[in-house]
Design an enzyme around this catalytic site. Sequence first.
Site: not given
Ligand code: ADP
Length: 198
Positions: A14, A54, A123, A129, A140, A160, A163, A174
């Site tokens: 990112k 997303y 993962r 996350t 992370r 973080n 992705h 994807e």
């Molecule tokens: P991951 O990236 O671990 O698969 P998710 O798909 O749940 O996680 O979320 C997508 C992205 O949204 C995360 O990587 C993070 O950047 C952001 N995100 C997720 N949860 C939150 C939150 N509670 N507050 C702010 N940003 C969030």
Amino acid sequence: MQDVRNERTLVFIKPDGVQRGLVGEIIGRFERAGLKIVGVKMLQPSRELLDRHYPSAEDFLRTIGGKTTEAFQTYGVDVKGMMGTDDPREIGRQVRAWLIDYVSSAPVVAFVLEGAHAVSVVRKLVGATLPVFANPGTIRGDLAVDAPTVANLAKRPVRNLIHASGTVDEASFEIGLWFRPEELVTYRRADESAMFGE
Ligand code: ADP
């Protein structure tokens, strides 16, 4: 039967990872683990691409909202007071909008990685996350510290770094979204015989 050694997954570093100069550090961890890069590109993703990437599906929104609630509870912060709502779906919708704004705002580097159980292995290396909850040793956990208690107050998504596709089905969707078939390559890594005995 599908050969699980050839499983593919999509990751993208990112804007925070690119801007912090962590592309090499991050991709090096996957390469060292034995995963093979079979596609790579740097781009500033369009909002249209991210809108498809997303999902606005209920479970995705609820998952994100749930993570917010968990982090706020862990740190004893009142989620409703800070976010104006404690409805996970509403929080998820808000975070998704920030996420699309943020990731479309600057370049990212996308990779397709291939290897044994690539989706779950990636993962595992990426970690949880929310960086504050991610284990040491993970990307992370080692390289970031952000949390919803900080990010959501500033009306931005948690930073973080990366992705990574969550499931094999998500990975195949994807990869098709980010790469054309002719952008993906096939080759042998020199250490494959040492890893797999062939
Ligand atoms: P991951 O990236 O671990 O698969 P998710 O798909 O749940 O996680 O979320 C997508 C992205 O949204 C995360 O990587 C993070 O950047 C952001 N995100 C997720 N949860 C939150 C939150 N509670 N507050 C702010 N940003 C969030």
